[in-house]
Design a protein around this motif. Sequence first.
Motif, mmCIF file in Angstrom:
data_model
loop_
_atom_site.group_PDB
_atom_site.id
_atom_site.type_symbol
_atom_site.label_atom_id
_atom_site.label_comp_id
_atom_site.label_asym_id
_atom_site.label_seq_id
_atom_site.Cartn_x
_atom_site.Cartn_y
_atom_site.Cartn_z
ATOM 1 N N ASN A 30 0.862 -1.310 0.065
ATOM 2 C CA ASN A 30 0.008 -0.126 0.000
ATOM 3 C C ASN A 30 0.838 1.330 0.008
ATOM 4 O OD1 ASN A 30 -2.541 -1.044 -0.207
ATOM 5 N ND2 ASN A 30 -2.712 -1.188 2.096
ATOM 6 N N ARG A 55 -5.978 8.298 0.379
ATOM 7 C CA ARG A 55 -6.706 6.742 0.380
ATOM 8 C C ARG A 55 -5.857 5.916 1.023
ATOM 9 N NH1 ARG A 55 -9.396 4.149 -4.797
ATOM 10 N NH2 ARG A 55 -10.538 2.371 -3.880
ATOM 11 N N ARG A 91 -5.640 6.074 4.585
ATOM 12 C CA ARG A 91 -6.829 5.517 5.246
ATOM 13 C C ARG A 91 -6.743 4.183 5.586
ATOM 14 N NH1 ARG A 91 -9.720 9.437 2.351
ATOM 15 N NH2 ARG A 91 -10.401 7.730 1.116
ATOM 16 N N ARG A 92 -6.245 3.554 4.381
ATOM 17 C CA ARG A 92 -6.197 1.921 4.241
ATOM 18 C C ARG A 92 -5.100 1.562 5.134
ATOM 19 N NH1 ARG A 92 -7.763 -1.164 0.289
ATOM 20 N NH2 ARG A 92 -9.564 0.149 0.302
ATOM 21 N N THR A 93 -3.953 2.379 5.225
ATOM 22 C CA THR A 93 -2.831 1.854 6.129
ATOM 23 C C THR A 93 -3.355 1.790 7.522
ATOM 24 O OG1 THR A 93 -1.070 2.618 4.389
ATOM 25 C CG2 THR A 93 -0.478 2.305 6.895
ATOM 26 N N GLU A 139 -6.266 1.377 8.528
ATOM 27 C CA GLU A 139 -7.152 0.258 8.887
ATOM 28 C C GLU A 139 -6.601 -1.015 9.085
ATOM 29 O OE1 GLU A 139 -9.914 0.298 5.424
ATOM 30 O OE2 GLU A 139 -10.942 2.153 6.093
ATOM 31 N N ARG A 145 -10.193 -6.920 3.235
ATOM 32 C CA ARG A 145 -10.847 -6.180 2.110
ATOM 33 C C ARG A 145 -12.145 -6.239 1.460
ATOM 34 N NH1 ARG A 145 -6.498 -5.774 -1.373
ATOM 35 N NH2 ARG A 145 -7.776 -4.398 -2.554
ATOM 36 N N ASP A 161 -8.125 -2.748 -5.820
ATOM 37 C CA ASP A 161 -9.640 -2.345 -5.505
ATOM 38 C C ASP A 161 -10.735 -2.567 -6.607
ATOM 39 O OD1 ASP A 161 -8.525 -1.625 -3.117
ATOM 40 O OD2 ASP A 161 -8.353 0.457 -3.337
#
Length: 452
Positions: free
Chosen positions: A153, A166, A169-171, A173, A206, A254
């Motif tokens: 990521n 984005r 935010r994913r990191t 999570e 995911r 994604d």
Amino acid sequence: MSISSHPNDDTDRIQRPIVLLVDDEENILRALQRTLSRISVDTVSAASAREALYILENTDVDVVISDMRMPEMNGADFLAEVAQLYPDTLRYILTGYSDMESTIKAVNQGHISGYLTKPWDDIALRELLERSLHSKLLEVRNRELSAELLQRNNELAELNQTLEQRVERRTLEIKQQSVVIEKSFKELSASYRHMVKLASSIAAMREPEAASAASLRAQLVEMLARDLDLSDQDISVICDAALLAELGRVSFPDTLMGKAYSEYNKAELQIFSHNPLHAEAALMGIPGLANTAAIVRSQYERYDGSGFPDKLVGESIPIGARILAIVRDYVDLIRGRMNGEQLPPAVARADILSFAGTRYDQLLAQRFVQLSADLVGSEFALNEQRLTAAELQIGMTLSRNLYGEKGMILLTEGHELTADLIEKIVKLQDMSDETLEIWVAENKPTDQLGGL
């Protein structure tokens, strides 16, 4: 005292299991270290029980292997003290035939986990430790996978600055989910079954419904495998494959997540075709999962030879992969993964039958349809009840996995509730925006285990 490690192993990035070797003969210690150098552990050696107790006081040791006959304190008395001070540490003893009576007595009293006779068999010793440390090694590999996902990521963020927010935010999570996983590892029983189920829930990072779908796959493959009268060992391997079948989806972009298979373009189908290979690569380094990895690799082979990745035909496809292919597609059909439409179970069964003999093993497909027709919807009829967190009582047993808000497994089915766990569940419910689904078994008997 000496320490031996093996820096070339992939698990060095995360602390590996530590084995303490105790013997007053230096040549025995060197021989044990050479034997264990072929598996992913670090070894610490001590020439006496006193020295070993000092090491245990200052080092987190996973396994102790001690000689029976030593000056000052014999191996049985030493391991009895270890059992009292460090009950979570596995304890094994090396003994001669002349000491067998006292060794068996120590086993029955709970001082040691098992014994090896001198001279020992190198292969048997390594296999014993790999089985004992299986869950520990699986935890190491699982945490490495989480770290690898985080790294990918970050690389995406460097390639496309517009995605920076984005990716951040994913990191975040992923880090939060990693904390949940690590906490679960510490609090749950460090058993192989729990570790496999938890590893399968990585996909829920995911895709929130992936964990519940994996559990349903495992139940259905077990149903079919038991009907075929396969061995308990083979059934366990196939169930593991059902739980871990979609591990390769963690690497999907994604654009593929949540998209029906019928909508994939040529490039996306190419990415999808690597799914079983990625899953196999993630599993192949974990001791004891070689057969499971082979089933996961072959799950998209077709009976007529038109599948991938190896174009296997008929019964050259492992029976576990043939079973998994039928169950996986059935679950995908009722979930709407195939073409975006969730099919009723009866329609899904008819679809499976229509490909019997081409896509699927005809006999297995027919038998699965017969068995699954007796199920209610897509669930098994269980002797269970749903309770709120406030209604839980000490000693109750979960009849289904307990999932968090993101679809991660917090506790696995069969887990007995303690006062501490109930308190944590109540606090989690208070912090959650959704009501937890907590299912417990009604009057489920407890297995009784006898001594040696």
